[in-house]
Structures are given as structure tokens and as C-alpha cells.
Design a protein around this motif. Structure first.
Motif, short mmCIF file in Angstrom:
data_model
loop_
_atom_site.label_atom_id
_atom_site.label_comp_id
_atom_site.label_asym_id
_atom_site.label_seq_id
_atom_site.Cartn_x
_atom_site.Cartn_y
_atom_site.Cartn_z
N UNK A 97 1.22 -1.27 -0.01
CA UNK A 97 -0.08 0.36 -0.05
C UNK A 97 0.74 0.98 0.37
N UNK A 98 2.22 1.59 0.50
CA UNK A 98 2.58 2.53 1.06
C UNK A 98 3.54 2.94 -0.96
N UNK A 99 4.00 1.36 -1.33
CA UNK A 99 4.42 0.95 -2.50
C UNK A 99 3.92 2.18 -3.48
N UNK A 100 2.76 1.34 -3.40
CA UNK A 100 1.74 1.84 -4.51
C UNK A 100 1.66 3.68 -4.30
N UNK A 101 1.14 4.71 -2.83
CA UNK A 101 0.61 5.77 -2.83
C UNK A 101 2.10 6.81 -3.46
N UNK A 113 -6.45 9.05 0.78
CA UNK A 113 -5.63 8.64 2.30
C UNK A 113 -6.07 6.80 2.05
N UNK A 114 -5.03 6.42 2.36
CA UNK A 114 -5.30 4.55 2.15
C UNK A 114 -5.51 3.96 3.20
N UNK A 115 -6.48 3.80 3.42
CA UNK A 115 -6.87 2.93 4.60
C UNK A 115 -6.80 1.15 4.45
N UNK A 145 -1.54 10.36 4.91
CA UNK A 145 -2.32 9.41 3.55
C UNK A 145 -2.32 7.98 4.23
N UNK A 146 -2.39 7.48 5.32
CA UNK A 146 -2.56 5.91 5.79
C UNK A 146 -3.34 5.97 7.23
N UNK A 173 1.45 9.43 13.36
CA UNK A 173 0.48 10.39 12.43
C UNK A 173 -0.88 9.60 11.92
N UNK A 174 -0.45 8.25 11.98
CA UNK A 174 -1.33 7.47 10.90
C UNK A 174 -3.05 7.79 11.61
N UNK A 175 -4.27 7.44 10.99
CA UNK A 175 -5.93 7.16 11.33
C UNK A 175 -5.99 5.56 11.68
#
Ligand code: C2E
Ligand code: CA
Ligand code: CA
Ligand code: CA
Length: 279
Positions: A97-101, A113-115, A145-146, A173-175
């Protein structure tokens, strides 16, 4: 290999039955799949229906096995949990997911943002906070973003431990989103005791609105509760216009479901966002 050596000990046990042989075969297929990239991520848009805006993307894993065909996560996530391999899969998903971001940022593709779903078992096994921190750092991704999606099952074994993990994730810092809300061993006090940003109303409730009175009242209550606690809301599994209208009347605008889009592979997502239906 080392794994074969360990497992071959079991193969010589006379009591070995078909079930455990099958399990052994699946275990080796699953491990190979992790090594050979048979897993793929797709992303399902979350749309703010009031402003026609993309507000998020849920990462959903897919297993395309050359031998077994396409296998649903509903099947292989429980398998991975039983085999003790779920932490490895979660870490793969977090990294992918982080690679895709990073790719979307570099290519200038608009996204939100990606869940990322994490298994409840990841709270008792492994180090979730470190896995997220490492992936963000490796791919140079800003934590805003996460979002991490957890379920109520994560709190059963130890509430203090879950609280510690979630607090440390927030410090990164993530949600945090609480998935499948209302289906688990819910205690409403979780919502105030834990640092949760968003509640996702489970698709099983949405499926029965607006026709079933009792269900509609439950959804109404969940929305009121989330709003009074100043939590974000996402309605999952919205397929029909009547469901959307019902939610809009209650001022629940963020929608995830086939009504707007199925989960999309990255190449499909690029086409989806290029249509400019949503800003
Ligand atoms: P979930 O987290 O509740 O994910 C939502 C599921 O509902 C997804 O199924 C999605 O494709 C499906 N869905 C979305 N919109 C609609 C709709 O309008 N109608 C209907 N009928 N279904 C809809 P999927 O992708 O098969 O995932 C199933 C479950 O597998 C997920 O449920 C989640 O619990 C688990 N899962 C999926 N990906 C991951 C992952 O990367 N890691 C972990 N740990 N679990 C995952
Ligand atoms: Ca989810
Ligand atoms: Ca869900
Ligand atoms: Ca679910």
C-alpha cells in the motif's frame, strides 16, 4: 529448505490425516505466494456523496494463484490466521500500500488516504507499530496518507495492550478506523476509551435499509452516536440509490460500495479517476 526440514518431521507421523496434509499443502502454497508476488492489492473508493469528492481508498488484498485460481480474502485470511502467517501477510499489504502511494505521488495520480486492514491477531503477535513505521519510512510516505482499519476483535484479548498499540499508531501520525462496527463484541465505551477517528458502519446493516425498520433504527443510532462523539463515518456496502438516499437524509455522506465503485486494481483506478467524476 529449513521449512521443509521442520515439516517433514510431521510427515512421518503415522497419525497424519488428510486434513493436516491438506493444511500442509496450503501452508506451502501460501508461503510460496508471498515470495512470488501472487498477492495483489486493489483499492475501493470512498466517496463523499454531498461534494462528489474522493475521500479515501480501502486497500483490499487478492490472491491470484496459478494452481488454485482466484481465492477470496474471506477464505485465505482465516487460513493465514490459522497458519500463523497473518502477520507476514499484513506486513506485505502495509508495504504494498505504501509503495502504491509512493507511485501515485511520483506519477501525479490524484488519490486520497489509503485504509489498510490489519488482522486482530496482529495486536497479540508481531509489532504492528514498527511495521507501519518501517513502511512509511522506506517509501517516504507522509503518515497522513494512511489509515489503519481494525475490528472490535482486536480488543478482546487485552484492552490496555490494544490501547497502547493504537496510541503509538496515532503518535506516528496515521488515522484509525473501526471496521465492521456493531457486528463484533461491541462495547460502546471503546469509542471513547480508544483513539479512534472513524467508524465504518457494517455492510450487513446497510443491506437492510431502508426497508427493515429495526435495521434502519440501528443505522440511525450509529450515525447519531458517531456524530455526537465527533467521529468520522463511512457507510460500507452501499449498492442502491435508496440506501444512499436514506444515509444522505441522516447526513451520513461518505459512502463505500458498488453504488460508486467496486474495488479497483491500480490500472482500473487510473481510468476511474481520469473520468473526473469526483474531485
Ligand atoms: P471488509 O474489510 O469489511 O471489506 C469490505 C468487503 O466488502 C470487501 O470484500 C469488498 O470487496 C466488499 N464490498 C465492497 N462494497 C460492496 C458492496 O457494495 N456490496 C457487497 N456485497 N460487497 C462489497 P473483500 O475484498 O472480499 O474482503 C473481505 C474481507 O477480507 C474484508 O472485509 C477484510 O475483513 C478481509 N481483508 C481484505 N483485505 C485484507 C487485507 O489486506 N488484510 C487483512 N488483514 N484483511 C483483509
Ligand atoms: Ca475493512
Ligand atoms: Ca468492513
Ligand atoms: Ca467485514
Amino acid at each position: 529448505s529449513k521449512d521443509l526440514g521442520r515439516n517433514s518431521f510431521q510427515l512421518y507421523k503415522p497419525a497424519m490425516n488428510a486434513r493436516s496434509l491438506e493444511r500442509l499443502a496450503m501452508e506451502s502454497k501460501f508461503k510460496k505466494a508471498l515470495r512470488t508476488n501472487e498477492f495483489k492489492l486493489c483499492f475501493q473508493p470512498q466517496i463523499d456523496a454531498k461534494h462528489q469528492r474522493l475521500t479515501g481508498l480501502e486497500a483490499l488484498v487478492r490472491w491470484q494463484s496459478p494452481e488454485l485460481g482466484s481465492i477470496s480474502p474471506a477464505q485465505f485470511i482465516p487460513l493465514a490466521e490459522n497458519l500463523g502467517l497473518i502477520v507476514e501477510l499484513d506486513i506485505w499489504v502495509i508495504n504494498k500500500a505504501c509503495q502504491q502511494i509512493r507511485l501515485w505521488l511520483d506519477e501525479g495520480v490524484p488519490f486520497a488516504k489509503v485504509s489498510i486492514n490489519v488482522s486482530a491477531l496482529h495486536f497479540s503477535q508481531g509489532n504492528l507499530v514498527l511495521a507501519v513505521q518501517n513502511a512509511l519510512h522506506y517509501w517516504h510516505v507522509d503518515p497522513h496518507w494512511v489509515e489503519i482499519e481494525i475490528t472490535e476483535t482486536s480488543f478482546i484479548s487485552s484492552l490496555p495492550e490494544a490501547k497502547k498499540v493504537l496510541t503509538n499508531l496515532k503518535k506516528l501520525g496515521v488515522k484509525i478506523a473501526l471496521d465492521d462496527f456493531g457486528t463484533g463484541y461491541s462495547a460502546l465505551s471503546y469509542l471513547t476509551q480508544l483513539p479512534i477517528d472513524t467508524v465504518k458502519i457494517d455492510a450487513s446493516f446497510i443491506a437492510k435499509v431502508p426497508d427493515e425498520y429495526g435495521n434502519s433504527q440501528i443505522v440511525t443510532a450509529i450515525i447519531a452516536l458517531a456524530k455526537s462523539l465527533r467521529l468520522g463515518l463511512v457507510a460500507e456496502g452501499v449498492e442502491k440509490a435508496a440506501q444512499l438516499r436514506f444515509l444522505e437524509q441522516l447526513e451520513c455522506y461518505v459512502i463505500q460500495g458498488f453504488y460508486f465503485s467496486k474495488p479497483l486494481y491500480p490500472c482500473e483506478y487510473v481510468r476511474f479517476i481520469a473520468q473526473k467524476k469526483f474531485s
